[in-house]
Write a protein that holds these residues in place. Structure first.
Motif, mmCIF file in Angstrom:
data_model
loop_
_atom_site.group_PDB
_atom_site.id
_atom_site.type_symbol
_atom_site.label_atom_id
_atom_site.label_comp_id
_atom_site.label_asym_id
_atom_site.label_seq_id
_atom_site.Cartn_x
_atom_site.Cartn_y
_atom_site.Cartn_z
ATOM 1 N N ILE A 4 18.296 2.222 -8.056
ATOM 2 C CA ILE A 4 16.577 2.523 -8.588
ATOM 3 C C ILE A 4 16.127 2.488 -6.956
ATOM 4 C CG2 ILE A 4 14.821 1.211 -9.175
ATOM 5 C CD1 ILE A 4 16.772 0.274 -11.796
ATOM 6 N N SER A 5 16.656 1.364 -5.852
ATOM 7 C CA SER A 5 15.712 1.356 -4.574
ATOM 8 C C SER A 5 16.113 2.236 -3.810
ATOM 9 C CB SER A 5 16.619 0.072 -4.216
ATOM 10 O OG SER A 5 16.115 -1.229 -4.745
ATOM 11 N N GLU A 6 17.042 3.136 -3.817
ATOM 12 C CA GLU A 6 17.630 4.326 -3.251
ATOM 13 C C GLU A 6 16.267 5.420 -3.722
ATOM 14 O OE1 GLU A 6 19.583 4.929 -0.444
ATOM 15 O OE2 GLU A 6 20.572 3.711 -0.156
ATOM 16 N N CYS A 7 16.090 5.419 -5.012
ATOM 17 C CA CYS A 7 15.499 5.823 -5.351
ATOM 18 C C CYS A 7 14.296 6.016 -4.956
ATOM 19 C CB CYS A 7 15.313 6.194 -7.092
ATOM 20 S SG CYS A 7 17.038 6.774 -8.116
ATOM 21 N N ILE A 8 13.624 5.023 -4.785
ATOM 22 C CA ILE A 8 12.229 4.455 -4.465
ATOM 23 C C ILE A 8 11.911 4.809 -3.001
ATOM 24 C CG2 ILE A 8 11.221 2.303 -3.932
ATOM 25 C CD1 ILE A 8 11.904 1.088 -6.862
ATOM 26 N N LYS A 9 12.750 4.645 -2.448
ATOM 27 C CA LYS A 9 12.993 5.052 -0.498
ATOM 28 C C LYS A 9 12.654 6.449 -0.425
ATOM 29 C CE LYS A 9 16.989 4.908 1.599
ATOM 30 N NZ LYS A 9 18.802 4.703 1.943
ATOM 31 N N TYR A 10 13.309 7.160 -1.107
ATOM 32 C CA TYR A 10 13.594 8.852 -1.004
ATOM 33 C C TYR A 10 12.155 9.215 -1.329
ATOM 34 C CZ TYR A 10 18.300 8.683 0.673
ATOM 35 O OH TYR A 10 19.152 8.225 1.806
ATOM 36 N N LEU A 11 11.895 8.623 -3.062
ATOM 37 C CA LEU A 11 10.749 9.066 -3.400
ATOM 38 C C LEU A 11 9.078 8.714 -2.415
ATOM 39 C CD1 LEU A 11 10.434 7.537 -6.721
ATOM 40 C CD2 LEU A 11 10.706 10.332 -6.466
ATOM 41 N N LEU A 12 9.344 7.008 -1.748
ATOM 42 C CA LEU A 12 8.352 6.919 -0.264
ATOM 43 C C LEU A 12 8.290 7.547 1.044
ATOM 44 C CD1 LEU A 12 6.516 4.372 0.362
ATOM 45 C CD2 LEU A 12 8.484 3.237 1.450
ATOM 46 N N PHE A 13 9.652 8.411 1.588
ATOM 47 C CA PHE A 13 10.095 9.237 2.111
ATOM 48 C C PHE A 13 8.433 10.063 2.520
ATOM 49 C CE2 PHE A 13 11.450 12.784 4.495
ATOM 50 C CZ PHE A 13 11.887 11.854 5.856
ATOM 51 N N ILE A 14 8.848 10.909 0.191
ATOM 52 C CA ILE A 14 8.359 12.032 -0.157
ATOM 53 C C ILE A 14 6.678 12.230 0.034
ATOM 54 C CG2 ILE A 14 7.715 13.604 -1.685
ATOM 55 C CD1 ILE A 14 11.173 13.292 -2.316
ATOM 56 N N PHE A 15 6.265 11.042 -0.392
ATOM 57 C CA PHE A 15 5.017 10.971 -1.041
ATOM 58 C C PHE A 15 4.397 10.454 0.782
ATOM 59 C CE2 PHE A 15 2.815 9.668 -4.576
ATOM 60 C CZ PHE A 15 4.222 10.049 -5.548
ATOM 61 N N ASN A 16 5.100 9.900 2.073
ATOM 62 C CA ASN A 16 5.134 9.980 3.098
ATOM 63 C C ASN A 16 4.507 11.654 3.613
ATOM 64 O OD1 ASN A 16 4.067 7.252 4.594
ATOM 65 N ND2 ASN A 16 5.402 6.974 3.557
ATOM 66 N N SER A 17 5.107 12.213 3.236
ATOM 67 C CA SER A 17 5.014 13.585 3.998
ATOM 68 C C SER A 17 3.811 13.976 2.884
ATOM 69 C CB SER A 17 6.151 14.152 3.385
ATOM 70 O OG SER A 17 7.664 14.012 4.016
ATOM 71 N N ILE A 18 3.518 13.649 1.913
ATOM 72 C CA ILE A 18 2.061 14.352 1.383
ATOM 73 C C ILE A 18 1.221 13.317 1.247
ATOM 74 C CG2 ILE A 18 0.962 13.915 -1.201
ATOM 75 C CD1 ILE A 18 3.423 13.807 -2.984
ATOM 76 N N SER A 66 1.409 7.392 8.149
ATOM 77 C CA SER A 66 2.566 7.580 7.580
ATOM 78 C C SER A 66 3.512 7.814 8.238
ATOM 79 C CB SER A 66 2.460 9.311 7.467
ATOM 80 O OG SER A 66 0.639 9.132 6.254
ATOM 81 N N PHE A 67 3.223 7.350 10.078
ATOM 82 C CA PHE A 67 4.387 7.159 10.227
ATOM 83 C C PHE A 67 5.330 6.044 10.748
ATOM 84 C CE2 PHE A 67 6.473 4.586 13.963
ATOM 85 C CZ PHE A 67 7.320 5.452 14.637
ATOM 86 N N ALA A 201 -11.835 12.152 -1.681
ATOM 87 C CA ALA A 201 -11.662 11.042 -1.169
ATOM 88 C C ALA A 201 -10.814 9.611 -2.481
ATOM 89 C CB ALA A 201 -13.121 10.254 -0.897
ATOM 90 N N ILE A 202 -11.669 10.244 -3.829
ATOM 91 C CA ILE A 202 -10.922 9.730 -5.363
ATOM 92 C C ILE A 202 -9.592 10.312 -5.284
ATOM 93 C CG2 ILE A 202 -11.311 10.021 -7.634
ATOM 94 C CD1 ILE A 202 -13.390 7.922 -6.068
ATOM 95 N N ALA A 203 -9.975 11.430 -5.143
ATOM 96 C CA ALA A 203 -8.155 12.264 -5.636
ATOM 97 C C ALA A 203 -7.116 11.947 -4.565
ATOM 98 C CB ALA A 203 -8.043 13.715 -5.290
ATOM 99 N N ILE A 204 -7.731 11.841 -3.585
ATOM 100 C CA ILE A 204 -6.751 11.356 -2.504
ATOM 101 C C ILE A 204 -6.234 9.476 -2.308
ATOM 102 C CG2 ILE A 204 -6.046 10.725 0.070
ATOM 103 C CD1 ILE A 204 -7.091 13.449 0.344
ATOM 104 N N ALA A 205 -7.228 9.013 -3.109
ATOM 105 C CA ALA A 205 -7.029 7.458 -3.274
ATOM 106 C C ALA A 205 -6.193 7.436 -4.587
ATOM 107 C CB ALA A 205 -8.500 6.793 -3.190
ATOM 108 N N ILE A 206 -6.216 7.874 -4.935
ATOM 109 C CA ILE A 206 -5.277 8.155 -5.688
ATOM 110 C C ILE A 206 -3.205 8.134 -6.061
ATOM 111 C CG2 ILE A 206 -4.109 8.727 -8.178
ATOM 112 C CD1 ILE A 206 -6.776 9.614 -8.949
ATOM 113 N N VAL A 207 -3.338 9.296 -5.299
ATOM 114 C CA VAL A 207 -2.088 9.537 -4.705
ATOM 115 C C VAL A 207 -1.513 8.391 -3.660
ATOM 116 C CG1 VAL A 207 -0.703 10.815 -3.082
ATOM 117 C CG2 VAL A 207 -2.451 11.911 -4.488
ATOM 118 N N GLU A 208 -2.702 7.791 -2.799
ATOM 119 C CA GLU A 208 -2.339 6.131 -1.626
ATOM 120 C C GLU A 208 -2.006 5.245 -2.633
ATOM 121 O OE1 GLU A 208 -5.177 7.773 1.866
ATOM 122 O OE2 GLU A 208 -5.647 6.450 0.879
#
Length: 232
Positions: A4-18, A66-67, A201-208
């Motif tokens: 689960i932690s590995e999945c979260i790690k890569y999901l976070l990396f993907i989100f940072n790309s977003i 994002s860095f 601003a609201i839409a991106i805040a949800i992603v954040e």
């Protein structure tokens, strides 16, 4: 739990790309709209200069932080991940404040009364000074409008070429002139800009917010793993 932690790690990396794309998107949107209202803001106080500048700053900051998210996720750094989540939370709160401010601007009737009064004042100087003429021509050409409330505001004076798409000898005929007034066109532009500001601003805040949750989950997993003596 390790999986689960590995999945979260890569999901976070993907989100940072977003987040990188979102940051560039906010920055670009802020610059484009700020350039569009810059001429208006110099002559008329619309209240939208602050949100546009804020979005430019926010876009730049999101791109930079994002860095921390990318490095924190890949290197499994608890400190960098927490730093990323903290910065992102701050940005999220600021964006919500900017969105609320933008929505208030478009709902404030006093703002629009100010636009109407100021535009009329500038319009009165159209044939008297070049600064007023350039501003009115810019508005009429870009918003496809004519006069303050309608083309009849020019009375017996020649209708300028900026009042239509097909001018003749630097003037415009009544049949070819735009029929809507520029005050209403300005009001619609301000309302649209405010709505775009707030919605983006609201839409991106949800992603954040989702990114913050992932970052905190990953930071907690890293901390627990360090206590147990192994890396996730």
């Amino acid at each position: 739990m390790n999986c689960i932690s590995e999945c979260i790690k890569y999901l976070l990396f993907i989100f940072n790309s977003i987040f990188v794309v979102c940051g560039l998107g906010i920055l670009t949107l802020g610059v484009l709209i700020h350039l569009q209202i810059l001429g208006v803001s110099k002559q008329i106080e619309t209240g939208l200069a602050f949100p546009s500048i804020t979005l430019i700053v926010l876009g730049s900051i999101i791109f930079v932080i994002s860095f921390f998210g990318c490095c924190g996720a890949i290197r499994e750094s608890h400190c960098m991940t927490i730093t990323f989540a903290s910065f992102l939370l701050f940005i999220l709160l600021v964006q919500i404040a900017v969105a609320v401010y933008a929505f208030i601007v478009v709902k404030n009737d006093d703002n629009f009364r100010n636009i109407s009064e100021k535009y009329q004042e500038i319009f009165n100087g159209y044939f008297l000074n070049s600064e007023s003429k350039d501003f009115i021509d810019f508005i009429q050409k870009n918003l496809q409008c004519c006069g303050v409330h309608s083309l009849s505001d020019y009375n017996d004076k020649p209708i300028p070429a900026s009042c239509c798409n097909s001018p003749e000898n630097n003037t415009c005929s009544i049949s070819n002139s735009y029929t809507n007034g520029c005050v209403e066109a300005l009001k619609d532009t301000v309302k649209l800009a405010g709505t775009v500001f707030g919605s983006v601003a609201i839409a991106i805040a949800i992603v954040e917010l989702i990114g913050i949750i992932f970052a905190l989950c990953l930071a907690n997993s890293i901390k627990n793993a360090e206590r147990r003596g192994y890396r996730v």
